[in-house]
Motif scaffolding. Sequence first.
Motif, PDB file in Angstrom:
ATOM      1  N   ASN A 291       0.825  -1.218   0.000  1.00  0.00           N
ATOM      2  CA  ASN A 291       0.000   0.000   0.000  1.00  0.00           C
ATOM      3  C   ASN A 291       0.853   1.260   0.000  1.00  0.00           C
ATOM      4  N   LEU A 292       1.965   1.227   0.730  1.00  0.00           N
ATOM      5  CA  LEU A 292       2.858   2.394   0.756  1.00  0.00           C
ATOM      6  C   LEU A 292       3.438   2.671  -0.631  1.00  0.00           C
ATOM      7  N   ARG A 293       3.761   1.610  -1.364  1.00  0.00           N
ATOM      8  CA  ARG A 293       4.332   1.800  -2.700  1.00  0.00           C
ATOM      9  C   ARG A 293       3.327   2.444  -3.651  1.00  0.00           C
ATOM     10  N   GLN A 294       2.040   2.221  -3.407  1.00  0.00           N
ATOM     11  CA  GLN A 294       1.034   2.768  -4.316  1.00  0.00           C
ATOM     12  C   GLN A 294       0.826   4.274  -4.123  1.00  0.00           C
ATOM     13  N   LEU A 295       1.255   4.829  -2.985  1.00  0.00           N
ATOM     14  CA  LEU A 295       0.984   6.242  -2.713  1.00  0.00           C
ATOM     15  C   LEU A 295       1.593   7.135  -3.787  1.00  0.00           C
ATOM     16  N   PHE A 296       2.835   6.905  -4.156  1.00  0.00           N
ATOM     17  CA  PHE A 296       3.485   7.761  -5.149  1.00  0.00           C
ATOM     18  C   PHE A 296       3.155   7.344  -6.585  1.00  0.00           C
ATOM     19  N   ARG A 297       2.667   6.117  -6.729  1.00  0.00           N
ATOM     20  CA  ARG A 297       2.237   5.676  -8.056  1.00  0.00           C
ATOM     21  C   ARG A 297       0.798   6.103  -8.324  1.00  0.00           C
ATOM     22  N   GLN A 298       0.105   6.505  -7.238  1.00  0.00           N
ATOM     23  CA  GLN A 298      -1.262   7.010  -7.334  1.00  0.00           C
ATOM     24  C   GLN A 298      -2.216   5.989  -7.961  1.00  0.00           C
ATOM     25  N   HIS A 299      -2.034   4.740  -7.562  1.00  0.00           N
ATOM     26  CA  HIS A 299      -2.959   3.684  -7.973  1.00  0.00           C
ATOM     27  C   HIS A 299      -3.939   3.440  -6.830  1.00  0.00           C
ATOM     28  N   ALA A 300      -5.183   3.302  -7.136  1.00  0.00           N
ATOM     29  CA  ALA A 300      -6.198   3.067  -6.104  1.00  0.00           C
ATOM     30  C   ALA A 300      -6.068   1.667  -5.532  1.00  0.00           C
ATOM     31  N   VAL A 301      -6.233   1.565  -4.226  1.00  0.00           N
ATOM     32  CA  VAL A 301      -6.242   0.282  -3.535  1.00  0.00           C
ATOM     33  C   VAL A 301      -7.594   0.147  -2.843  1.00  0.00           C
ATOM     34  N   PRO A 302      -8.336  -0.901  -3.126  1.00  0.00           N
ATOM     35  CA  PRO A 302      -9.666  -1.031  -2.527  1.00  0.00           C
ATOM     36  C   PRO A 302      -9.596  -1.054  -0.996  1.00  0.00           C
TER      37      PRO A 302
END
Length: 588
Positions: A291-302
């Motif tokens: 989830n932390l990696r997605q913050l800067f990639r700006q991908h939604a996580v359900p």
Amino acid sequence: MFQSFQPENVVNTPFLFLTGKGGVGKTSIACATAVALADSGNRVLLISTDPASNLQDVFCIELTNSPKPIPNVKNLYASNLDPVAAAHSYREKVVGPYREKLPESVISSMEEQLSGACTVEIAAFDEFTSLLTNNEFTSQYEHIIFDTAPTGHTLRLLQLPTAWTGFLDESTHGASCLGPLSGLAEKKDLYSQTVDVLSDPMQTTLILVTRPDISALFEANRAANELQEIGVRNQLVIVNGLLENYLKEDEVSLAFFERQRKALQLIPDTLKQSDIYSLPFVSHSLTGVDNLRQLFRQHAVPSQELVHVDNDKMPTLNDIVDDFSVNDTRLIFTMGKGGVGKTTIASAIAVGLVEKGHRVHLTTTDPAAHLDYQFQNVHLNENLTISNINPKEEVEKYKAEVLANANEALDVEGLAYLQEDLNSPCTEEIAVFRAFADVVAKSSDEIVVIDTAPTGHTLLLLDAAQSYSKEIARSTGEVPESVTKLLPQIRDPKQTSVVIVTLAEPTPVLESSRLQADLKRANINPKWWIINQSLSATNTMDPVLRGKAASEKKWIYEVNEKIADKCAIIPWLNEEKVGYDKLKDYMK
């Protein structure tokens, strides 16, 4: 609106310090930044100096003072420094030699004076000073990230030469805190080296984290100014939690988006001088490496609703007002972190009690124009009176009184120390509380609602000062009669009630929980908690906001079932409730 924050493109110093008010996302950004830099091939150490650190929750691993490798992230290590434990050890080091030699009231005063936020922060600084000045240790990492930076007040204390003298062993000047550095003289050189590192733009970057709301922006601006004054100028700003799009047919979504944009139009000038970056409003919990990696990639996580809470069965603000009315509560405090809506809730409680036929006096420490804005300068109900206590004015009056009563033998350095000691956060609480006491003393036949109450530490400090001044003739820390009379009243649950206001988010809940524990030390047990601005209590259909609503459930459950004696919930409202008639809407 702003460029997106990408750590590998922005961070170019070995040391990073993150600062900002509670709940803005410092820890999440610190963790995500550490993961990103480590993924880029850098060896990274992440250190938390927060007394309520949740690094272990984010990474799902137990942490200690010693760096531990983070699973599934090559090159990343993390540790938790425990400033509370360090502060306890320091207090005993200072106070221990005087036990059995001085009266118990004097010992109690010393202990309480060393129980404040300044002592904890100095203890944290002492902990990581040993890291920053150990070249053999720091050379093992390309980046060392500190979650929670020291304040400008603490750094100024460290720079004052008088802090390293015996001045405080011989002076009880009536200021708010006994100098937390008085027992650490042997580390003067190490502290000086650390302050030098902090102010070196080639070594340190200070990241000011804020939210797109007015109170968070102005808190970040205050911190920026304070730190610039003592030479920490390599600053950048991250506006966290920016809702990038809205659902046109969703009133909550549109109002949320527009409120953020209006706040950003008021960015203070000091912040505008720094590079400003943004991070998106995310619905998912920022725990776990993925989830932390997605913050800067700006991908939604359900987001998943892990806890079921029936908001419809929870009390409302109207239920709280009914409780105060029926039980004839005479003194009501609203407490909580900045930005959670204390002033609005205090105003709504006052209006609700007036509507039930009570005479009410409402007072606040917010800037004088705030209540004028809240009530729109319209004719008020004759049973409601309002006053404003200006913290700056009260602090200046208190400082002038203390300095006037200080020992005339103080040299220039002693006076400089005393003046900085009076910049302590505790000074404002004491000065404002004295003004509160005067308001209550002058009031009769009415309920008094007070926005922003003093902490348990401040109340105990005032109690200690009262005993201390009796024991030590040379002390000038006098406690006014109005304060002396008010302290027992605040501790009487039949007369007084404390309402803790929070948001359904980890930091506000955890910090409010610490606040409650602090109050209980002073024999004050908050009766009500209010979870304010809850998206979970709305009917929003916006997918991002719905996700956030689901993540609130855990914290609503924690407060309602485990922390609070009684808990009410207020939904996030589409419009700001301004004016007497609008405030009555809270009672519906």
